[in-house]
Motif scaffolding. Sequence first.
Motif, PDB file in Angstrom:
ATOM      1  N   PRO A  51       0.803  -1.232   0.000  1.00 59.48           N
ATOM      2  CA  PRO A  51       0.000   0.000   0.000  1.00 59.48           C
ATOM      3  C   PRO A  51       0.831   1.276   0.000  1.00 59.48           C
ATOM      4  CG  PRO A  51      -0.180  -1.152   2.109  1.00 59.48           C
ATOM      5  CD  PRO A  51       0.479  -2.092   1.152  1.00 59.48           C
ATOM      6  N   GLU A  52       2.038   1.206   0.554  1.00 61.84           N
ATOM      7  CA  GLU A  52       2.880   2.406   0.602  1.00 61.84           C
ATOM      8  C   GLU A  52       3.644   2.663  -0.699  1.00 61.84           C
ATOM      9  OE1 GLU A  52       5.346  -1.025   2.257  1.00 61.84           O
ATOM     10  OE2 GLU A  52       3.268  -0.302   2.378  1.00 61.84           O
ATOM     11  N   ALA A  53       3.611   1.729  -1.635  1.00 57.50           N
ATOM     12  CA  ALA A  53       4.341   1.896  -2.899  1.00 57.50           C
ATOM     13  C   ALA A  53       3.720   2.999  -3.741  1.00 57.50           C
ATOM     14  CB  ALA A  53       4.341   0.581  -3.672  1.00 57.50           C
ATOM     15  N   GLU A  54       4.564   3.791  -4.365  1.00 56.14           N
ATOM     16  CA  GLU A  54       4.082   4.901  -5.197  1.00 56.14           C
ATOM     17  C   GLU A  54       3.275   4.384  -6.386  1.00 56.14           C
ATOM     18  OE1 GLU A  54       4.206   8.072  -4.452  1.00 56.14           O
ATOM     19  OE2 GLU A  54       5.227   7.534  -2.588  1.00 56.14           O
ATOM     20  N   GLY A  55       3.668   3.245  -6.922  1.00 59.44           N
ATOM     21  CA  GLY A  55       2.925   2.676  -8.041  1.00 59.44           C
ATOM     22  C   GLY A  55       1.524   2.258  -7.652  1.00 59.44           C
ATOM     23  N   LYS A  56       1.358   1.727  -6.443  1.00 59.95           N
ATOM     24  CA  LYS A  56       0.034   1.338  -5.974  1.00 59.95           C
ATOM     25  C   LYS A  56      -0.825   2.579  -5.747  1.00 59.95           C
ATOM     26  CE  LYS A  56      -2.858  -1.905  -4.618  1.00 59.95           C
ATOM     27  NZ  LYS A  56      -2.475  -2.911  -3.612  1.00 59.95           N
ATOM     28  N   LYS A  57      -0.222   3.616  -5.208  1.00 62.00           N
ATOM     29  CA  LYS A  57      -0.950   4.877  -5.007  1.00 62.00           C
ATOM     30  C   LYS A  57      -1.369   5.475  -6.343  1.00 62.00           C
ATOM     31  CE  LYS A  57       1.597   6.052  -0.754  1.00 62.00           C
ATOM     32  NZ  LYS A  57       2.589   6.982  -0.154  1.00 62.00           N
ATOM     33  N   ALA A  58      -0.488   5.388  -7.339  1.00 66.10           N
ATOM     34  CA  ALA A  58      -0.822   5.912  -8.667  1.00 66.10           C
ATOM     35  C   ALA A  58      -1.993   5.153  -9.270  1.00 66.10           C
ATOM     36  CB  ALA A  58       0.395   5.826  -9.583  1.00 66.10           C
ATOM     37  N   LEU A  59      -2.043   3.850  -9.073  1.00 66.00           N
ATOM     38  CA  LEU A  59      -3.143   3.039  -9.582  1.00 66.00           C
ATOM     39  C   LEU A  59      -4.463   3.448  -8.926  1.00 66.00           C
ATOM     40  CD1 LEU A  59      -3.090  -0.817 -10.106  1.00 66.00           C
ATOM     41  CD2 LEU A  59      -5.041   0.301  -9.039  1.00 66.00           C
ATOM     42  N   VAL A  60      -4.449   3.597  -7.609  1.00 69.03           N
ATOM     43  CA  VAL A  60      -5.667   3.981  -6.897  1.00 69.03           C
ATOM     44  C   VAL A  60      -6.107   5.388  -7.296  1.00 69.03           C
ATOM     45  CG1 VAL A  60      -6.664   4.422  -4.624  1.00 69.03           C
ATOM     46  CG2 VAL A  60      -5.208   2.409  -4.984  1.00 69.03           C
ATOM     47  N   ASN A  61      -5.161   6.304  -7.465  1.00 72.97           N
ATOM     48  CA  ASN A  61      -5.499   7.665  -7.898  1.00 72.97           C
ATOM     49  C   ASN A  61      -6.110   7.660  -9.296  1.00 72.97           C
ATOM     50  OD1 ASN A  61      -4.663   8.917  -5.541  1.00 72.97           O
ATOM     51  ND2 ASN A  61      -2.585   9.292  -6.299  1.00 72.97           N
ATOM     52  N   PHE A  62      -5.602   6.797 -10.172  1.00 73.96           N
ATOM     53  CA  PHE A  62      -6.178   6.663 -11.514  1.00 73.96           C
ATOM     54  C   PHE A  62      -7.642   6.252 -11.417  1.00 73.96           C
ATOM     55  CE2 PHE A  62      -7.283   3.261 -14.564  1.00 73.96           C
ATOM     56  CZ  PHE A  62      -7.435   4.019 -15.708  1.00 73.96           C
ATOM     57  N   LEU A  63      -7.943   5.264 -10.569  1.00 71.68           N
ATOM     58  CA  LEU A  63      -9.323   4.806 -10.411  1.00 71.68           C
ATOM     59  C   LEU A  63     -10.191   5.875  -9.756  1.00 71.68           C
ATOM     60  CD1 LEU A  63      -8.595   1.146  -9.238  1.00 71.68           C
ATOM     61  CD2 LEU A  63      -9.398   1.874 -11.498  1.00 71.68           C
ATOM     62  N   ARG A  64      -9.644   6.591  -8.771  1.00 67.70           N
ATOM     63  CA  ARG A  64     -10.399   7.656  -8.099  1.00 67.70           C
ATOM     64  C   ARG A  64     -10.779   8.750  -9.089  1.00 67.70           C
ATOM     65  NH1 ARG A  64      -7.090   8.540  -4.267  1.00 67.70           N
ATOM     66  NH2 ARG A  64      -8.207   7.575  -2.497  1.00 67.70           N
ATOM     67  N   GLU A  65      -9.811   9.148  -9.949  1.00 69.81           N
ATOM     68  CA  GLU A  65     -10.088  10.205 -10.924  1.00 69.81           C
ATOM     69  C   GLU A  65     -11.079   9.738 -11.983  1.00 69.81           C
ATOM     70  OE1 GLU A  65      -6.399  11.541 -12.532  1.00 69.81           O
ATOM     71  OE2 GLU A  65      -5.644  12.299 -10.610  1.00 69.81           O
ATOM     72  N   LYS A  66     -11.035   8.476 -12.342  1.00 61.92           N
ATOM     73  CA  LYS A  66     -11.929   7.978 -13.383  1.00 61.92           C
ATOM     74  C   LYS A  66     -13.359   7.847 -12.869  1.00 61.92           C
ATOM     75  CE  LYS A  66     -12.892   4.163 -16.526  1.00 61.92           C
ATOM     76  NZ  LYS A  66     -12.451   2.910 -17.164  1.00 61.92           N
ATOM     77  N   TYR A  67     -13.525   7.266 -11.672  1.00 59.29           N
ATOM     78  CA  TYR A  67     -14.867   6.937 -11.186  1.00 59.29           C
ATOM     79  C   TYR A  67     -15.461   7.995 -10.266  1.00 59.29           C
ATOM     80  CZ  TYR A  67     -14.360   2.285 -13.193  1.00 59.29           C
ATOM     81  OH  TYR A  67     -14.217   1.235 -14.066  1.00 59.29           O
ATOM     82  N   GLY A  68     -14.618   8.797  -9.612  1.00 59.93           N
ATOM     83  CA  GLY A  68     -15.128   9.848  -8.732  1.00 59.93           C
ATOM     84  C   GLY A  68     -15.664   9.322  -7.418  1.00 59.93           C
ATOM     85  N   GLU A  69     -16.666   8.461  -7.480  1.00 57.81           N
ATOM     86  CA  GLU A  69     -17.280   7.874  -6.289  1.00 57.81           C
ATOM     87  C   GLU A  69     -16.978   6.379  -6.236  1.00 57.81           C
ATOM     88  OE1 GLU A  69     -18.813   9.572  -4.014  1.00 57.81           O
ATOM     89  OE2 GLU A  69     -18.825  11.498  -5.079  1.00 57.81           O
ATOM     90  N   ILE A  70     -16.743   5.874  -5.037  1.00 59.49           N
ATOM     91  CA  ILE A  70     -16.436   4.456  -4.896  1.00 59.49           C
ATOM     92  C   ILE A  70     -17.622   3.591  -5.311  1.00 59.49           C
ATOM     93  CG2 ILE A  70     -17.174   4.267  -2.477  1.00 59.49           C
ATOM     94  CD1 ILE A  70     -14.137   2.543  -4.180  1.00 59.49           C
TER      95      ILE A  70
END
Length: 489
Positions: free
Chosen positions: A249-268
């Motif tokens: 979870p602390e890896a920058e690549g994992k954070k980038a993946l989650v941010n990509f999904l957050r920006e795409k979907y907006g709401e969980i």
Amino acid sequence: MKMENRRFVSPLAIVLVIALAAILSINAILFYTIFRLNEEISLISREIVELQKSYTNLSLQILSSLYDEYGGATYLHGDATGFFHVEKIDGKFWLIDPEGNLFISKGVNHVDYWGDYSPSLGYSPYNKYVSEKYGSADKWAEEAVSRLKKWGFNTIGAWSSRETYDKGMPYTVILNIALEAGASWLTGNVADYFSREFKEAAEKIAMEECAPRREDKYLIGYFIDNELRWAADWRSSNDLFDDYMLLPPEAEGKKALVNFLREKYGEISSLNRAWGTSFSSFDDLLLEKHAPKTLAAEADRRGFLRIIAEQYFKLTYNIIKKYDPNHLILGCRFAYKPPDEVLYGCIGYTDVISVNCYTNPYSDDLESRIIDLKEIHRLTSLPIMITEFSFKAMDSGLPNSKGAGVPVKTQAERAKYYEEYVKAMMKQPFIIGYHWFQYSDQPLEGRFDGENSNFGLVTIQDEPWETLIQKATIVNLNAELTHLRGEEG
């Protein structure tokens, strides 16, 4: 009356004498014939040597009259900038050398004094021969470069001895940035291209390898890496999205993946509906190791792949150019046509796309690979360099059981398919070079990964494969005209 003593000769003795005389005569004839044959063979051998010398002299005359010191064609011109660069002239891409002459990169990989180390032997058999023959890496490099020039080549390819870099032939350097950060072309391991470690590896390598070369006119440019995995292939069944899901979870690549999904979907809730999941927040994804195989998740795999590719190419491009703004970025030597998202991600962050491209000459493989290359160019509008190709033959005495490509039968077929391949590639308006793999044969006992093939222009004993060399020389000297004529030629 006195009788004379007479000696009668046995008929058998007469026959034996005649037979002996006949045998002696036949032997004399045979000895004379053998003597004459030896003379004829010696004469033919001398004529072959003289023919080879005249052939070499002819190629040298052509080289000196038609090419400049870099190997650029003096009868075709672009802009002289003092460094190698790319231009599109009348619909065709060309490299342009420092003097402004049009240049096709005709290269050879692994021009290496050390050859291939064989673990089972505990040494490199090629290096053992050449170290005894030449006495030093520098003297070996002088001869190797001299040979390559005579054979119509003009570029030192990847993984070559540094001693070849200052011998008057343009060269390329492979940086292996992702390799330094934990990736592997052999196993398919993927590095975290968003991590601090990856950026630091790029900075360190660019500072050490690129900064000192920024004014070197013989340097064409840099390969960032070799045969990185960009999709599921023979090395792994994972998409890169799945590799990044496995990061902590602390890896920058994992954070980038989650941010990509957050920006795409907006709401969980939107992601949950698309994926068929029940996450309470996007932060839950940081702890998740696997994604579903729904259509929406598959689209997300492709979407994030473009983000990964852009991160890789943008970061390496900017760092290399910071330390050396004068030379070309030659891509990362794709092992195959990568997914379109990777190609879109590299646009603007590489000057050339490089592709390692082996073919089965007994099939329509070459035609299929050219279709792939045309699609790569259509999507990117970038020039392409073929950075590995080769043919290995079973009459070489090597096993050819490991290593890219399908073995052919003879050295004559190697020569035939070299010509067929290079001509087909050079007719494409977007191809700006081709690099043969490799300078010397691999050990019969196998190199570090077991490869044991007849890929070389020279044998383990440093003797040229003459049939291949003579054909390659002719093809190389015609490469610019083949490219100029294109499909019409």
